[in-house]
Design a protein around this motif. Structure first.
Motif, PDB file in Angstrom:
ATOM      1  N   GLN A  38       0.823  -1.194   0.000  1.00  0.00           N
ATOM      2  CA  GLN A  38       0.000   0.000   0.000  1.00  0.00           C
ATOM      3  C   GLN A  38       0.867   1.257   0.000  1.00  0.00           C
ATOM      4  O   GLN A  38       0.587   2.231  -0.683  1.00  0.00           O
ATOM      5  N   GLU A  39       1.935   1.199   0.819  1.00  0.00           N
ATOM      6  CA  GLU A  39       2.858   2.336   0.894  1.00  0.00           C
ATOM      7  C   GLU A  39       3.553   2.547  -0.442  1.00  0.00           C
ATOM      8  O   GLU A  39       3.754   3.668  -0.898  1.00  0.00           O
ATOM      9  N   GLU A  40       3.929   1.421  -1.071  1.00  0.00           N
ATOM     10  CA  GLU A  40       4.609   1.490  -2.372  1.00  0.00           C
ATOM     11  C   GLU A  40       3.685   2.078  -3.424  1.00  0.00           C
ATOM     12  O   GLU A  40       4.080   2.917  -4.223  1.00  0.00           O
ATOM     13  N   ALA A  41       2.417   1.635  -3.392  1.00  0.00           N
ATOM     14  CA  ALA A  41       1.434   2.142  -4.352  1.00  0.00           C
ATOM     15  C   ALA A  41       1.219   3.641  -4.147  1.00  0.00           C
ATOM     16  O   ALA A  41       1.102   4.410  -5.095  1.00  0.00           O
ATOM     17  N   SER A  42       1.184   4.040  -2.869  1.00  0.00           N
ATOM     18  CA  SER A  42       1.007   5.454  -2.551  1.00  0.00           C
ATOM     19  C   SER A  42       2.182   6.270  -3.079  1.00  0.00           C
ATOM     20  O   SER A  42       2.012   7.368  -3.607  1.00  0.00           O
ATOM     21  N   GLY A  43       3.380   5.707  -2.930  1.00  0.00           N
ATOM     22  CA  GLY A  43       4.588   6.382  -3.416  1.00  0.00           C
ATOM     23  C   GLY A  43       4.580   6.523  -4.921  1.00  0.00           C
ATOM     24  O   GLY A  43       5.023   7.533  -5.469  1.00  0.00           O
ATOM     25  N   GLU A  44       4.058   5.499  -5.608  1.00  0.00           N
ATOM     26  CA  GLU A  44       3.994   5.526  -7.067  1.00  0.00           C
ATOM     27  C   GLU A  44       3.065   6.633  -7.542  1.00  0.00           C
ATOM     28  O   GLU A  44       3.348   7.359  -8.481  1.00  0.00           O
ATOM     29  N   LYS A  50       8.034   3.956  -9.177  1.00  0.00           N
ATOM     30  CA  LYS A  50       7.877   2.863  -8.234  1.00  0.00           C
ATOM     31  C   LYS A  50       8.899   2.998  -7.107  1.00  0.00           C
ATOM     32  O   LYS A  50      10.087   3.142  -7.358  1.00  0.00           O
ATOM     33  N   ALA A  51       8.410   2.958  -5.853  1.00  0.00           N
ATOM     34  CA  ALA A  51       9.314   3.049  -4.710  1.00  0.00           C
ATOM     35  C   ALA A  51      10.179   1.793  -4.645  1.00  0.00           C
ATOM     36  O   ALA A  51       9.687   0.678  -4.773  1.00  0.00           O
ATOM     37  N   LYS A  52      11.473   1.984  -4.451  1.00  0.00           N
ATOM     38  CA  LYS A  52      12.394   0.858  -4.445  1.00  0.00           C
ATOM     39  C   LYS A  52      12.714   0.414  -3.020  1.00  0.00           C
ATOM     40  O   LYS A  52      12.916   1.245  -2.146  1.00  0.00           O
ATOM     41  N   MET A  91      11.339  -3.446   5.272  1.00  0.00           N
ATOM     42  CA  MET A  91       9.889  -3.384   5.123  1.00  0.00           C
ATOM     43  C   MET A  91       9.311  -2.312   6.041  1.00  0.00           C
ATOM     44  O   MET A  91       8.410  -1.563   5.661  1.00  0.00           O
ATOM     45  N   GLN A  92       9.865  -2.240   7.247  1.00  0.00           N
ATOM     46  CA  GLN A  92       9.415  -1.204   8.187  1.00  0.00           C
ATOM     47  C   GLN A  92       9.772   0.186   7.667  1.00  0.00           C
ATOM     48  O   GLN A  92       8.994   1.134   7.813  1.00  0.00           O
ATOM     49  N   SER A  93      10.963   0.298   7.063  1.00  0.00           N
ATOM     50  CA  SER A  93      11.397   1.601   6.556  1.00  0.00           C
ATOM     51  C   SER A  93      10.498   2.081   5.423  1.00  0.00           C
ATOM     52  O   SER A  93      10.294   3.282   5.250  1.00  0.00           O
ATOM     53  N   GLN A  94       9.950   1.143   4.656  1.00  0.00           N
ATOM     54  CA  GLN A  94       9.021   1.500   3.576  1.00  0.00           C
ATOM     55  C   GLN A  94       7.756   2.131   4.137  1.00  0.00           C
ATOM     56  O   GLN A  94       7.162   3.005   3.520  1.00  0.00           O
ATOM     57  N   GLY A  97       9.235   5.473   6.437  1.00  0.00           N
ATOM     58  CA  GLY A  97      10.034   6.471   5.740  1.00  0.00           C
ATOM     59  C   GLY A  97      11.391   6.704   6.389  1.00  0.00           C
ATOM     60  O   GLY A  97      12.173   7.540   5.938  1.00  0.00           O
ATOM     61  N   LYS A  98      11.675   5.959   7.463  1.00  0.00           N
ATOM     62  CA  LYS A  98      12.952   6.094   8.157  1.00  0.00           C
ATOM     63  C   LYS A  98      13.968   5.116   7.568  1.00  0.00           C
ATOM     64  O   LYS A  98      13.722   3.924   7.503  1.00  0.00           O
ATOM     65  N   GLU A  99      15.101   5.643   7.152  1.00  0.00           N
ATOM     66  CA  GLU A  99      16.123   4.828   6.509  1.00  0.00           C
ATOM     67  C   GLU A  99      16.757   3.840   7.495  1.00  0.00           C
ATOM     68  O   GLU A  99      16.957   4.161   8.670  1.00  0.00           O
TER      69      GLU A  99
END
Length: 258
Positions: A38-44, A50-52, A91-94, A97-99
């Motif tokens: 969901q987070e990746e889709a939101s980023g897209e 596409k969020a990597k 996965m948590q960082s995705q 947003g924390k690296e």
């Protein structure tokens, strides 16, 4: 030391099941995956790209990551453990947003492996024996936890991942020796009724504080008791392992190279 140390040997076996596909994944894993998607889709949508997922950085990791007394922890063992831990952190960082702080994670993984090695060395130095009956019983318990029909099914799944029965039995024996070591050192780790009730009241306050519909979803003490008992037992066991590792380190020759 990671709080999952209390079952790290068996967890390593169970982790292999996750590689078999969704059937081996836990509900938590699936939930995290779904959130990440969901987070990746939101980023897209936001960036059009596409969020990597970040990649594990293993450059510069030495062939001998650490030496514990006369035993070396090799790069291969470190790499396998690090990749598994990194995947969870990534996965948590995705989602947050924390690296991922890979330098910090490397040190944590190395220290965890040092602790595991110290525990195994100590367990092997004592006259603990594990019968075939005990090992088979443990495997049946794991199979049940993984919703498999029998230990044979569990062994078959692991064999598909390249782990022979002899290796599995050796790992189970190590884990059971560690359990015997902990029992000898720490004694009874069962939470008391008072401790469980206090934990329940704390849980209830947290859920009520959250407000909304969660207020009506607070289970009764009897309903929550098995979960609370398991959680408190796990905490006590992890703390006992941690204390034992710290005591063993005092007389050990340990060198970490990461």
């Amino acid at each position: 030391m990671n709080k999952k140390l209390l079952s790290f040997m068996l967890a390593a076996l169970i982790a292999l099941l996750a590689a078999c596909g969704d059937d081996g994944a836990t509900a938590e894993d699936k939930n995290n995956e779904e959130k990440a998607k969901q987070e990746e889709a939101s980023g897209e949508k936001a960036s059009g790209e596409k969020a990597k997922m970040p990649e594990p950085d293993l450059e510069g990791v030495p062939e001998v990551v650490a030496k514990v007394n006369d035993e070396e922890i090799k790069k291969k063992e470190f790499t396998e453990t690090y990749k598994s831990q990194f995947q969870q952190m990534a996965m948590q960082s995705q989602m947050t947003g924390k690296e991922v702080d890979q330098d910090k994670l490397k040190k944590q993984v190395a220290e965890s492996l040092v602790g595991q090695t110290l525990l195994i060395q100590e367990a092997n130095s004592r006259d603990f024996t594990v019968s075939e009956e005990e090992k088979n019983k443990k495997l049946e318990e794991i199979a049940k936890q993984q919703k498999l029909e029998s230990k044979e099914k569990f062994l078959s799944k692991l064999e598909e991942q390249g782990m022979k029965e002899e290796e599995v039995m050796a790992q189970v024996e190590k884990q059971m020796k560690l359990e015997k070591l902990l029992a000898e050192e720490a004694g009874d780790l069962e939470p008391t009724e008072k401790e469980m009730k206090e934990a329940y009241e704390q849980m209830k306050k947290q859920q009520e504080k959250a407000g909304g519909e969660s207020k009506s979803k607070v289970p009764s003490y009897e309903e929550a008791k098995p979960m609370i008992k398991q959680q408190l037992s796990g905490q006590k066991e992890a703390q006992a392992y941690q204390k034992l590792v710290e005591d063993l380190k005092k007389d050990a020759d340990v060198k970490v190279n990461v």
